[in-house]
Design a protein around this motif. Structure first.
Motif, PDB file in Angstrom:
ATOM      1  N   ARG A   1       0.825  -1.281   0.109  1.00  0.00           N
ATOM      2  CA  ARG A   1      -0.182  -0.020  -0.042  1.00  0.00           C
ATOM      3  C   ARG A   1       0.750   1.197   0.000  1.00  0.00           C
ATOM      4  O   ARG A   1       0.586   2.048  -0.643  1.00  0.00           O
ATOM      5  CB  ARG A   1      -0.857   0.072   1.402  1.00  0.00           C
TER       6      ARG A   1
ATOM      7  N   LYS B   1       3.993   1.609  -1.225  1.00  0.00           N
ATOM      8  CA  LYS B   1       4.494   1.758  -2.535  1.00  0.00           C
ATOM      9  C   LYS B   1       3.600   2.102  -3.401  1.00  0.00           C
ATOM     10  O   LYS B   1       3.866   3.107  -4.237  1.00  0.00           O
ATOM     11  CB  LYS B   1       5.370   0.364  -2.966  1.00  0.00           C
ATOM     12  N   ALA B   2       2.342   1.652  -3.544  1.00  0.00           N
ATOM     13  CA  ALA B   2       1.415   2.105  -4.273  1.00  0.00           C
ATOM     14  C   ALA B   2       0.856   3.454  -4.282  1.00  0.00           C
ATOM     15  O   ALA B   2       0.856   4.207  -5.183  1.00  0.00           O
ATOM     16  CB  ALA B   2       0.057   1.159  -4.162  1.00  0.00           C
ATOM     17  N   HIS B   3       0.906   3.983  -2.921  1.00  0.00           N
ATOM     18  CA  HIS B   3       0.730   5.459  -2.424  1.00  0.00           C
ATOM     19  C   HIS B   3       1.604   6.204  -3.083  1.00  0.00           C
ATOM     20  O   HIS B   3       1.336   7.252  -3.703  1.00  0.00           O
ATOM     21  CB  HIS B   3       0.456   5.689  -0.959  1.00  0.00           C
ATOM     22  N   ASP B   4       3.108   5.943  -2.864  1.00  0.00           N
ATOM     23  CA  ASP B   4       4.020   6.730  -3.234  1.00  0.00           C
ATOM     24  C   ASP B   4       3.958   6.832  -4.922  1.00  0.00           C
ATOM     25  O   ASP B   4       4.406   7.964  -5.314  1.00  0.00           O
ATOM     26  CB  ASP B   4       5.401   5.971  -3.080  1.00  0.00           C
ATOM     27  N   ALA B   5       3.660   5.533  -5.512  1.00  0.00           N
ATOM     28  CA  ALA B   5       3.785   5.714  -7.091  1.00  0.00           C
ATOM     29  C   ALA B   5       2.548   6.590  -7.755  1.00  0.00           C
ATOM     30  O   ALA B   5       2.830   7.383  -8.487  1.00  0.00           O
ATOM     31  CB  ALA B   5       3.533   4.248  -7.644  1.00  0.00           C
ATOM     32  N   ARG B   6       1.252   6.622  -6.835  1.00  0.00           N
ATOM     33  CA  ARG B   6       0.390   7.386  -7.069  1.00  0.00           C
ATOM     34  C   ARG B   6       0.682   8.822  -7.024  1.00  0.00           C
ATOM     35  O   ARG B   6       0.471   9.632  -7.783  1.00  0.00           O
ATOM     36  CB  ARG B   6      -0.955   6.961  -6.209  1.00  0.00           C
ATOM     37  N   GLU B   7       1.427   9.193  -6.134  1.00  0.00           N
ATOM     38  CA  GLU B   7       1.686  10.778  -5.555  1.00  0.00           C
ATOM     39  C   GLU B   7       2.665  11.057  -6.893  1.00  0.00           C
ATOM     40  O   GLU B   7       2.732  12.387  -7.163  1.00  0.00           O
ATOM     41  CB  GLU B   7       2.261  10.789  -4.264  1.00  0.00           C
ATOM     42  N   GLN B   8       3.792  10.124  -6.894  1.00  0.00           N
ATOM     43  CA  GLN B   8       4.368  10.617  -8.052  1.00  0.00           C
ATOM     44  C   GLN B   8       4.013  10.880  -9.417  1.00  0.00           C
ATOM     45  O   GLN B   8       3.946  11.647 -10.026  1.00  0.00           O
ATOM     46  CB  GLN B   8       5.728   9.284  -8.111  1.00  0.00           C
ATOM     47  N   ALA B   9       2.988   9.687  -9.750  1.00  0.00           N
ATOM     48  CA  ALA B   9       2.378   9.804 -11.114  1.00  0.00           C
ATOM     49  C   ALA B   9       1.458  11.151 -11.111  1.00  0.00           C
ATOM     50  O   ALA B   9       1.188  12.021 -11.968  1.00  0.00           O
ATOM     51  CB  ALA B   9       1.264   8.958 -11.301  1.00  0.00           C
ATOM     52  N   GLU B  10       0.810  11.395  -9.951  1.00  0.00           N
ATOM     53  CA  GLU B  10      -0.059  12.808  -9.929  1.00  0.00           C
ATOM     54  C   GLU B  10       0.887  13.921  -9.977  1.00  0.00           C
ATOM     55  O   GLU B  10       0.284  15.088 -10.666  1.00  0.00           O
ATOM     56  CB  GLU B  10      -0.900  12.913  -8.535  1.00  0.00           C
TER      57      GLU B  10
END
Length: 121
Positions: free
Chosen positions: A54, A56-65
């Protein structure tokens, strides 16, 4: 003659190192305890892995945003720049047409003839 399920492992060492016969019920109790410990360990590890995934997914989402936001901002800047250039070019074309209307008509006619000649081939 017939051997039981636990007949091969019916003897265990005790705390003082001597072998003692342990009943099937005690073996089952130990197995239940071991299985319960294993289940608890697996649950803890699964929970930790889930939290890590979760995170890692949150970090990836923030980076993508953040990347999308930067892309949108640069796209808006590019669009504003193109609008400015288009506006300036439009003004120059209108001024050139007003100053030289006959030359403009001649240039348009030549362009039309060139396009027609290219389309025939």
């Amino acid at each position: 003659m017939a051997s039981g399920l636990f007949s091969g492992s019916s003897a265990r060492s005790t705390k003082n190192g001597k072998l003692a016969d342990i009943s099937v019920e005690e073996q089952l109790s130990e197995l239940r305890d071991d299985v319960a410990t294993l289940v608890a360990l697996l649950a803890d590890r699964g929970s930790a892995a889930s939290k890590q995934a979760r995170s890692k997914a949150h970090d990836a989402r923030e980076q993508a945003e953040a990347s999308v936001s930067e892309l949108l901002a640069s796209g808006e800047e590019l669009l504003a720049e193109l609008r400015g250039r288009y506006s300036g070019t439009e003004k120059q074309v209108r001024q050139a047409v007003r100053e030289h209307p006959i030359a403009t008509l001649g240039a348009a006619a030549l362009i039309g003839l060139a396009v027609a000649a290219l389309l025939r081939r």
